[in-house]
Design an enzyme around this catalytic site. Structure first.
Site, PDB file in Angstrom:
ATOM      1  N   ASP A   1     -49.733  -2.655 -10.674  1.00 36.01           N
ATOM      2  CA  ASP A   1     -49.701  -1.202 -10.691  1.00 36.01           C
ATOM      3  C   ASP A   1     -50.957  -0.850 -11.469  1.00 36.01           C
ATOM      4  O   ASP A   1     -51.002  -1.011 -12.700  1.00 36.01           O
ATOM      5  CB  ASP A   1     -48.455  -0.675 -11.423  1.00 36.01           C
ATOM      6  CG  ASP A   1     -48.417   0.843 -11.407  1.00 36.01           C
ATOM      7  OD1 ASP A   1     -49.469   1.469 -11.670  1.00 36.01           O
ATOM      8  OD2 ASP A   1     -47.354   1.425 -11.145  1.00 36.01           O
ATOM      9  N   HIS A   2     -51.985  -0.414 -10.780  1.00 39.12           N
ATOM     10  CA  HIS A   2     -53.279  -0.348 -11.470  1.00 39.12           C
ATOM     11  C   HIS A   2     -53.301   0.681 -12.600  1.00 39.12           C
ATOM     12  O   HIS A   2     -54.142   0.624 -13.464  1.00 39.12           O
ATOM     13  CB  HIS A   2     -54.434  -0.140 -10.482  1.00 39.12           C
ATOM     14  CG  HIS A   2     -54.595   1.265 -10.002  1.00 39.12           C
ATOM     15  ND1 HIS A   2     -53.776   1.812  -9.040  1.00 39.12           N
ATOM     16  CD2 HIS A   2     -55.460   2.243 -10.342  1.00 39.12           C
ATOM     17  CE1 HIS A   2     -54.150   3.064  -8.822  1.00 39.12           C
ATOM     18  NE2 HIS A   2     -55.166   3.356  -9.595  1.00 39.12           N
TER      19      HIS A   2
ATOM     20  N   HIS B   1     -46.723   4.574 -10.210  1.00 33.50           N
ATOM     21  CA  HIS B   1     -47.512   5.054 -11.352  1.00 33.50           C
ATOM     22  C   HIS B   1     -46.773   6.075 -12.228  1.00 33.50           C
ATOM     23  O   HIS B   1     -46.784   5.973 -13.448  1.00 33.50           O
ATOM     24  CB  HIS B   1     -48.813   5.689 -10.874  1.00 33.50           C
ATOM     25  CG  HIS B   1     -49.546   4.879  -9.836  1.00 33.50           C
ATOM     26  ND1 HIS B   1     -49.658   3.513  -9.913  1.00 33.50           N
ATOM     27  CD2 HIS B   1     -50.214   5.240  -8.714  1.00 33.50           C
ATOM     28  CE1 HIS B   1     -50.359   3.064  -8.876  1.00 33.50           C
ATOM     29  NE2 HIS B   1     -50.705   4.098  -8.119  1.00 33.50           N
TER      30      HIS B   1
END
Ligand code: BG6
Length: 489
Positions: free
Chosen positions: A177-178, A240
């Protein structure tokens, strides 16, 4: 300190993610000395490329990201191309041979990363073939990095997870999950738990509400096919946004280990109040952009961006009231909103503290300036505390002031730093900033409730103008509770 070594196999190397994020990240890891010469990258793809095609491609990606660089040849010489057919066992066997050769040549101690930067329908097959063809075997470690989307709903995510787990152990799987690689997202925990000032007030006795906005001014771009199948809820909320909620709401971990931090985050997700079918409309708002203008430029409606989008029922915006039913947060709404084609590109968290019981100092007695803690995730990374102080001169009037800290030059919008950190964490075997299966499952369970209701009900789209902050119902969502979205200038 020993630098991590590995052969990194990127499946889907000809794609967008590799070009925009992965090559620049690996380059920076090398430049910053976080990895040495002991690495090789095998790019796997369907196109009939060779090593030179890939190396040119990598060079261009790095030039695009950082401007011209001298002497990229040494760096790109670590890259090798392996054409393959997803289903074909023999191509995995030749891949295995190449991995072993490069492992010997670059002395990577048998360590391997398999990075799946490709269409999700192949995740299961590839993971399985890796195992079946013995690619995980050997002396070093083997890790699987997997990009989203991780399923389309809880059911499909479970199926996918079972397939992957048949080939890799949970602790070998690194689900990206950047947002968890962003400097200021990582900072949430530190700001909270390293400051007595905040931590003692961080609960329902002193906090009125928390607002998380992640807005984008870009539209759907070239991703119509993926995006229309997904929508803002799957694209941003399931991952996010809920990750940020859990970091804001979690209890302090007893130690800074992956297990302890994860277990606190998971507890928050378990405490999310499920949205009942008949309460979806009351708590969530969906939107889709119509035409409008962004920075004085006219932009088309979502449904006109591509042929297949005409009459689409997909949401490009979502706002919601998320409630956490535990001792710390009972009664405190966490408002989230995210969408495409909004006013600007920015991710911010506003913590609104309860106001003073009686207002002595405002000139206008109906004024309200509660203290706010603003965490700027991007751009302008930093933290701003909104206080009240005496206005200069005669009289005892209060005026709002700001104490601001800027975290300059670390993390820009769309820069590769988030990926760079995550890739390094993976090489070091630190899974803290990756999502555990339990988090994925609980987040799907939460959003599935909305999606089910929405899927069976045609929306009146478009319902917000491009360049705005979303449909008016998103404003009303807070007004009903006596709040408003804080515009942060
Ligand atoms: C991705 C979504 O996960 O995050 C994109 O798929 C979105 O649609 C992007 O644009 C936003 O990330 P960032 O880092 O630009 O805020």
């Amino acid at each position: 300190k020993q630098k991590p070594k590995a052969v990194i196999v990127i499946f889907g190397v000809t794609g967008d993610l590799a070009k925009r994020k992965l090559f620049p990240s690996i380059y920076r890891l090398r430049q910053n000395g976080n990895i040495g010469e002991e690495f090789a990258v095998i790019g796997v793809g369907r196109r009939p490329w060779d090593n030179d095609t890939l190396r040119d491609h990598v060079e261009k990606s790095i030039e695009n990201s950082f401007g011209m660089r001298e002497n990229l040849k040494n760096f790109t010489s670590h890259f090798y191309y392996h054409p393959f057919d997803v289903q074909e066992a023999s191509t995995y066997q030749t891949l295995g041979t190449l991995i072993n050769e490069l492992d010997a040549e670059y002395q990577t101690d048998g360590n391997k990363i398999f990075y799946l930067a490709m269409a999700p329908e192949y995740f299961g097959t590839v993971a399985n073939q890796i195992k079946e063809n013995g690619l995980k075997e050997g002396t070093g470690w083997s890790r699987l990095v997997i990009e989203k989307p991780f399923g389309h709903d809880l059911e499909s995510a479970k199926k996918l997870n079972n397939k992957i787990r048949a080939a890799f152990e949970e602790n070998q799987i690194y689900r990206i999950d950047h947002y968890l690689g962003k400097e200021m997202v990582q900072n949430i925990e530190v700001i909270r738990f390293a400051n007595g000032l905040f931590e003692h007030l961080w609960n329902n006795r002193f906090i009125e509400n928390i607002q998380i906005t992640s807005s984008e001014s870009l539209g759907v771009e070239e991703r119509a096919r993926y995006y229309d199948h997904s929508g803002a809820t799957r694209d941003m909320v399931q991952n996010h946004m809920l990750q940020m909620v859990s970091l804001l709401a979690m209890e302090p971990p007893i130690k800074l280990t992956t297990e302890e931090i994860r277990s606190e985050k998971i507890k928050v997700l378990r405490a999310l109040r499920p949205v009942e079918k008949d309460q979806v409309d009351e708590n969530f708002v969906r939107g889709q952009y119509g035409e409008g203008s962004i920075l004085d430029e006219k932009v088309p409606a979502y449904q006109h961006e591509a042929e297949e989008l005409a009459a689409s029922n997909t949401e490009t915006f979502v706002a919601g009231r998320v409630m956490i039913d535990n001792y710390r947060w009972a009664g405190v709404p966490f408002y989230i909103r995210t969408g495409k084609r909004m006013t600007d590109k920015s991710t911010k968290i506003v913590v609104e503290f309860k106001d003073i019981p009686m207002n002595l100092y405002y000139e206008n007695k109906t004024d309200k300036h509660p203290n706010l803690l603003v965490i700027n995730i991007q751009p302008d990374e930093g933290v701003t505390l909104h206080l009240n102080a005496k206005r200069g001169g005669t009289g005892a009037f209060a005026e709002p002031i700001k104490l601001a800290y800027k975290n300059t030059g670390i993390d820009g919008v769309n820069t590769p730093e988030a990926y760079e950190k995550l890739l390094l964490d993976c090489m070091l075997g630190d899974g803290t900033n990756f999502t555990h299966w339990d988090e994925v499952a609980l987040s799907w369970q939460y959003v599935d409730a909305l999606l089910d209701v929405w899927e069976n009900k045609t929306a009146h789209f478009p319902n917000y103008e491009s360049g705005s902050m979303g449909p008016k119902e998103a404003e009303e969502l807070l007004e009903k509770d006596g709040f408003h979205w804080w515009p942060i200038l």
